[in-house]
Design an enzyme around this catalytic site. Sequence first.
Site, short mmCIF file in Angstrom:
data_model
loop_
_atom_site.label_atom_id
_atom_site.label_comp_id
_atom_site.label_asym_id
_atom_site.label_seq_id
_atom_site.Cartn_x
_atom_site.Cartn_y
_atom_site.Cartn_z
N LYS A 1 35.68 -17.12 32.74
CA LYS A 1 35.28 -15.79 33.12
C LYS A 1 35.05 -15.88 34.90
O LYS A 1 34.98 -17.23 35.35
CB LYS A 1 34.05 -15.17 32.54
CG LYS A 1 34.14 -14.90 31.04
CD LYS A 1 33.00 -14.59 30.39
CE LYS A 1 32.96 -14.10 28.99
NZ LYS A 1 31.99 -13.46 28.38
N TYR B 1 37.96 -5.76 25.42
CA TYR B 1 36.58 -5.60 24.89
C TYR B 1 36.38 -4.20 24.11
O TYR B 1 35.28 -3.69 23.81
CB TYR B 1 35.73 -5.77 25.70
CG TYR B 1 35.20 -7.27 26.36
CD1 TYR B 1 35.05 -7.96 25.48
CD2 TYR B 1 35.24 -7.42 27.79
CE1 TYR B 1 34.69 -9.40 25.85
CE2 TYR B 1 35.05 -8.76 27.89
CZ TYR B 1 34.74 -9.74 27.11
OH TYR B 1 34.26 -11.03 27.47
N PHE C 1 26.31 -2.24 27.56
CA PHE C 1 26.93 -3.03 28.69
C PHE C 1 28.38 -2.99 28.88
O PHE C 1 28.82 -3.76 29.86
CB PHE C 1 26.48 -4.38 28.53
CG PHE C 1 26.73 -5.03 27.06
CD1 PHE C 1 28.04 -5.70 26.97
CD2 PHE C 1 25.88 -4.92 26.05
CE1 PHE C 1 28.45 -6.00 25.69
CE2 PHE C 1 26.03 -5.30 24.92
CZ PHE C 1 27.44 -5.98 24.50
N ARG D 1 34.72 -21.58 18.83
CA ARG D 1 33.23 -20.78 19.01
C ARG D 1 32.14 -21.60 18.89
O ARG D 1 31.30 -21.40 19.49
CB ARG D 1 33.41 -19.67 17.78
CG ARG D 1 34.32 -18.62 18.22
CD ARG D 1 34.18 -17.50 19.22
NE ARG D 1 32.53 -17.04 19.05
CZ ARG D 1 32.21 -15.97 19.68
NH1 ARG D 1 33.25 -15.33 20.57
NH2 ARG D 1 31.08 -15.14 19.47
N THR E 1 26.62 -16.28 21.99
CA THR E 1 26.85 -15.44 23.00
C THR E 1 25.73 -15.57 24.25
O THR E 1 26.10 -15.57 25.28
CB THR E 1 26.56 -14.05 22.59
OG1 THR E 1 28.02 -14.23 21.56
CG2 THR E 1 27.23 -12.85 23.58
N ARG F 1 28.28 -23.12 26.80
CA ARG F 1 27.23 -22.17 27.24
C ARG F 1 25.84 -23.02 27.26
O ARG F 1 25.09 -22.68 28.36
CB ARG F 1 27.12 -21.11 26.70
CG ARG F 1 28.38 -20.12 26.84
CD ARG F 1 28.49 -18.85 25.62
NE ARG F 1 29.35 -18.06 26.03
CZ ARG F 1 30.07 -17.18 25.20
NH1 ARG F 1 29.45 -17.15 23.88
NH2 ARG F 1 31.06 -16.15 25.38
N ASN G 1 27.86 -15.81 31.12
CA ASN G 1 28.08 -16.93 30.12
C ASN G 1 29.29 -17.82 30.05
O ASN G 1 29.93 -18.34 29.46
CB ASN G 1 27.74 -16.47 28.77
CG ASN G 1 28.61 -15.40 28.28
OD1 ASN G 1 29.72 -14.82 29.01
ND2 ASN G 1 28.38 -15.00 27.12
N HIS H 1 35.02 -16.96 27.59
CA HIS H 1 35.44 -16.12 26.59
C HIS H 1 36.09 -16.84 25.29
O HIS H 1 36.97 -17.68 25.97
CB HIS H 1 36.23 -14.94 26.76
CG HIS H 1 37.03 -14.10 25.58
ND1 HIS H 1 36.04 -13.27 24.91
CD2 HIS H 1 38.02 -14.29 24.99
CE1 HIS H 1 36.69 -12.85 24.00
NE2 HIS H 1 37.99 -13.55 24.06
N GLU I 1 44.26 -10.73 20.87
CA GLU I 1 43.83 -10.86 22.41
C GLU I 1 45.08 -11.97 23.05
O GLU I 1 45.35 -11.43 24.10
CB GLU I 1 42.52 -11.82 22.30
CG GLU I 1 41.35 -10.98 22.22
CD GLU I 1 40.11 -11.73 22.09
OE1 GLU I 1 40.07 -13.02 22.01
OE2 GLU I 1 39.04 -10.97 21.61
P1 DAT Z 1 30.84 -13.40 22.95
O1 DAT Z 1 31.55 -13.53 24.17
O2 DAT Z 1 29.99 -14.40 22.46
O3 DAT Z 1 32.14 -13.14 21.78
P2 DAT Z 1 30.47 -10.70 22.44
O4 DAT Z 1 31.99 -10.44 22.03
O5 DAT Z 1 29.45 -9.60 21.70
O6 DAT Z 1 30.10 -12.04 22.77
O7 DAT Z 1 30.19 -9.77 23.79
C1 DAT Z 1 31.14 -10.05 24.85
C2 DAT Z 1 30.43 -10.17 26.39
O8 DAT Z 1 29.79 -9.22 26.37
C3 DAT Z 1 29.43 -11.60 26.03
O9 DAT Z 1 30.22 -12.62 26.41
C4 DAT Z 1 28.74 -11.07 27.26
C5 DAT Z 1 28.38 -9.66 27.04
N1 DAT Z 1 27.09 -9.35 26.45
C6 DAT Z 1 27.24 -9.38 24.95
N2 DAT Z 1 25.98 -8.94 24.70
C7 DAT Z 1 25.25 -8.55 25.72
C8 DAT Z 1 24.03 -8.05 26.12
N3 DAT Z 1 23.29 -7.74 25.10
N4 DAT Z 1 23.51 -7.79 27.31
C9 DAT Z 1 24.61 -8.08 28.41
N5 DAT Z 1 25.81 -8.38 28.23
C10 DAT Z 1 26.27 -9.03 26.86
MG MG Z 2 33.39 -11.46 21.48
#
Ligand code: DAT
Ligand code: MG
Length: 162
Positions: free
Chosen positions: A22, A62, A70, A98, A104, A115, A125, A128, A139
């Site tokens: 990222k 996303y 968010f 993963r 996450t 992470r 974080n 991706h 994707e």
């Molecule tokens: P991941 O990236 O582990 O697959 P995700 O798909 O649930 O997680 O979310 C995508 C991204 O969005 C994640 O890497 C960081 C951001 N994110 C997720 N939950 C969040 C939250 N509660 N507050 C802020 N950013 C968040």
């Molecule tokens: Mg995700």
Amino acid sequence: MGFYSRMPASSADMERTFIAVKPDGVQRGLCGEIIKRFETRGFKLVAAKFVQASEDHMKKHYLDLKDMPFYAGLCKYMSSGPVFAMVWEGQSIVKLARMMLGETNPADSKPGSIRGDLCINIGRNIIHGSDTLDNAKMEVDLWFKAEEFVNWTPCSQAFLYE
Ligand code: DAT
Ligand code: MG
């Protein structure tokens, strides 16, 4: 239609997953460290590019999070600077990647994970990784065209798989 149809028949248990460093990971100079972890695990890089994605592109990427508070900020941030986008291949790679990423929220990620070792905040974080095989397929097809894949055989292959 996409990349899976171009994989050799003998690779029926092989998977591909979409990994991206990222903008925060790029800015912090962590591309090399992240590539190294996938390389040394034994996974095979099949496509890669350094790009700045549009906000529209990130909204598609996303889409499953569109109702989250968010979502807008996330898509804006993800398009604010360059990302290093990659497709990696290997046995069970979707799940294994993963596990390599950690949780996450970096605060819940174990030391040893990407992470857990390299970042602190959930909104920064650094990496991706596709969470399911179906999402990996979507994707990979969203980020890469057919001609962007390199067809090659790493010399290590015979020593990674029996
Ligand atoms: P991941 O990236 O582990 O697959 P995700 O798909 O649930 O997680 O979310 C995508 C991204 O969005 C994640 O890497 C960081 C951001 N994110 C997720 N939950 C969040 C939250 N509660 N507050 C802020 N950013 C968040
Ligand atoms: Mg995700």
